[in-house]
Design an enzyme around this catalytic site. Structure first.
Site, PDB file in Angstrom:
ATOM      1  N   GLU A 151       0.801  -1.245   0.034  1.00  6.59           N
ATOM      2  CA  GLU A 151       0.037   0.263  -0.181  1.00  6.59           C
ATOM      3  C   GLU A 151       0.926   1.203   0.199  1.00  6.59           C
ATOM      4  O   GLU A 151       1.204   1.783   1.035  1.00  6.59           O
ATOM      5  CB  GLU A 151      -0.853  -0.028   1.130  1.00  6.59           C
ATOM      6  CG  GLU A 151      -1.669  -1.332   1.053  1.00  6.59           C
ATOM      7  CD  GLU A 151      -2.865  -1.128   2.260  1.00  6.59           C
ATOM      8  OE1 GLU A 151      -3.219  -0.267   2.823  1.00  6.59           O
ATOM      9  OE2 GLU A 151      -3.572  -2.400   2.429  1.00  6.59           O
ATOM     10  N   TYR A 152       1.055   1.764  -1.047  1.00  7.91           N
ATOM     11  CA  TYR A 152       0.540   1.461  -2.458  1.00  7.91           C
ATOM     12  C   TYR A 152       2.156   1.819  -3.509  1.00  7.91           C
ATOM     13  O   TYR A 152       2.503   2.884  -3.195  1.00  7.91           O
ATOM     14  CB  TYR A 152      -0.488   2.273  -2.944  1.00  7.91           C
ATOM     15  CG  TYR A 152      -1.558   2.232  -2.134  1.00  7.91           C
ATOM     16  CD1 TYR A 152      -2.431   1.313  -1.797  1.00  7.91           C
ATOM     17  CD2 TYR A 152      -1.707   3.517  -1.249  1.00  7.91           C
ATOM     18  CE1 TYR A 152      -3.484   1.534  -0.986  1.00  7.91           C
ATOM     19  CE2 TYR A 152      -2.950   3.518  -0.355  1.00  7.91           C
ATOM     20  CZ  TYR A 152      -3.745   2.331  -0.306  1.00  7.91           C
ATOM     21  OH  TYR A 152      -4.943   2.507   0.676  1.00  7.91           O
TER      22      TYR A 152
END
Ligand code: NAG
Ligand code: NAG
Ligand code: NAG
Ligand code: NAG
Ligand code: NAG
Ligand code: NAG
Ligand code: NAG
Length: 409
Positions: A151-152
């Site tokens: 993420e991310y």
């Protein structure tokens, strides 16, 4: 048959071989995330691998391991539970109860620094040592694959860089090659964000979807305290009152974004939260409508002990008990419930909203449903049937065959 038709047919055949299941019928996925910290919850909140329902999921994902950014290997983050208390092995032994289960390990999560992934994918030799370490890890504990939860990629506010988008594809490509070489049927899946800007910055959607077995859309947390008002966090459709900045934050439009960006419908697994997002209103605010102003996160639950989030079993036990005085309402456009009492307000999923999402998945020809997470369902049956929400997944998807995508690319 003319030349051009023959060429087309040949192209189609080659593509079908190259991308395997993408062009054939398949049974639906019921993807269940398991968390290695829920075993430490108090009282009836405790959820360990012995509480996992091996007959209701097709894929169960152990969360989370991380990345060692010194030697670019797999990092065990909770070694007390995962190794000393045998968490990994207890989990993979669930295969003895149901041999058709796929048991994956999930790497990353919100708590893992995105910069470590960014450094990892940036150099071929780092990717190679990491992949080598993953393969060893899967053999050592008997997992059936890897779920990528970075993420991310490309998110500069989480230590990502512009190069992540291209480099991430290299990592997945090289993992695929390495896994296929082992011949164990190991899967590679991914948990993905749904905001358009994050997608554009970090995800080469067609390339990733071709390489991956499945894509789990994190179609929840679409609203929260950061909005400054109370709202449900997994609405299915847009609501009339939403401004341009929020208009696309709904499950329907977000899964469509992945599809329209080039991901085949039969790779897309729709995420459904088994938790609610809660808010505190000022004591003088007696307007409980969607969009009402808040002062902050809702009070922590007795078992989950986290401000702003409540397990489904914590919510249903409260709202079903008439003597406690909660009011339950329904977001007519978002197709999800919310409830309130005094200064507390929570938006969540119940049996009715989950059923509507299952109908949506089948109507769209998506690959199945994912939940975050098993430990938040009503697994003790405090409000009726045990695991009421997961049973709705199973009843709808167990005998649903995912259709071939209608578009060829
Ligand atoms: C194994 O799991 C599948 C769901 O994926 C279920 O349909 C089947 O009944 C399970 N088998 C056993 C022995 O629990
Ligand atoms: C990462 O790997 C290095 C080298 O093997 C090791 O010394 C270190 O303890 C590892 N880091 C963590 C946090 O485990
Ligand atoms: C693993 O299973 C053993 C035997 O049932 C149990 O004593 C232990 O607490 C379990 N550990 C975890 C982390 O689930
Ligand atoms: C980004 O890196 C800094 C420095 O290493 C770290 O303190 C911070 O937690 C990282 N941010 C995220 C979102 O992981
Ligand atoms: C209650 O709050 C909503 C959302 O802010 C607003 O649209 C509505 O007008 C308010 N109702 C009353 C009676 O103030
Ligand atoms: C409802 O709440 C009251 C007050 O906390 C409690 O005494 C009662 O046992 C609850 N009823 C049920 C069915 O849980
Ligand atoms: C699928 O299973 C559900 C419940 O398990 C049942 O109600 C439904 O009729 C079944 N549908 C088909 C097409 O078999």
């Amino acid at each position: 048959m003319g030349i051009s038709a023959r060429l087309l047919l040949l192209t189609f055949t080659l593509t079908a071989v190259a991308i395997g299941t993408a062009n054939s019928e398949q049974s639906a996925r019921i993807v269940c995330y398991f968390t290695d910290w829920s075993i430490n919850r108090p009282g009836i909140g405790r959820f360990g691998s012995e509480n996992i329902p091996t007959e209701l999921c097709t894929h169960i994902l152990y969360s989370f391991i991380g990345v060692n950014d010194t030697d670019w290997s797999v990092l065990v983050k909770n070694s007390e539970v995962d190794i000393n208390q045998n968490g990994f092995r207890n989990f993979t032994q669930l295969k003895e109860k149901n041999s058709s289960l796929k048991l994956l390990v999930s790497i990353g999560g919100w708590g893992e620094d995105g910069g470590k992934f960014s450094g990892l994918v940036s150099l071929a030799e780092r990717r190679q040592s990491f992949i080598h370490s993953v393969v060893e890890f899967l053999y050592e504990y008997g997992f059936d694959g890897l779920d990528l939860d970075w993420e991310y990629p490309g998110a500069t506010d989480r230590n990502g860089t512009a190069a992540d988008k291209g480099n991430f594809v290299y990592l997945v490509q090289e993992l695929r090659t390495a896994f296929d070489a082992e011949g164990k049927g190991w899967e590679i899946t991914i948990a993905v964000p749904v905001a358009q800007s994050i997608l554009e910055d970090g995800y080469n959607v067609p390339a990733l979807c071709e390489l991956l077995d499945a894509v789990h859309t994190m179609t929840y947390d679409l609203h929260g305290t950061w909005d400054g008002y109370a709202d449900v966090h997994s609405p299915l459709y847009k609501r009339d009152y939403e401004d341009a900045a929020h208009a696309k934050l709904n499950v329907h439009d977000d899964v469509a974004l992945w599809e329209n960006s080039g991901c085949p419908a039969n790779k897309l697994v729709v995420g459904v939260p088994f938790y609610g997002r809660s808010f505190t209103l000022s004591a003088s605010n007696h307007n409980y409508s969607l969009g009402t102003p808040i002062t902050g996160a809702g009070n922590p639950g007795t078992y989950t002990e986290e401000a702003g989030a409540l397990a489904y079993y914590e919510i249903c036990a409260q709202v079903q008990n008439a003597s406690l005085g909660w009011t339950v309402e329904w977001d007519d456009q978002g197709k999800v419930p919310y409830a309130y009492k005094d200064t507390q307000w929570v938006g969540y999923e119940n049996e009715e909203s989950v059923q509507i999402k299952m109908d949506f998945i089948k109507e769209k020809g998506y690959a199945g449903a994912m939940t975050w997470s098993l430990d938040l369902d009503d697994f003790h049956g405090l409000c009726g049937q045990e695991r009421a929400l997961l049973h709705i997944f199973y009843n709808n998807l167990n005998n649903y065959t995912v259709p071939k995508p209608t578009t060829s690319d």
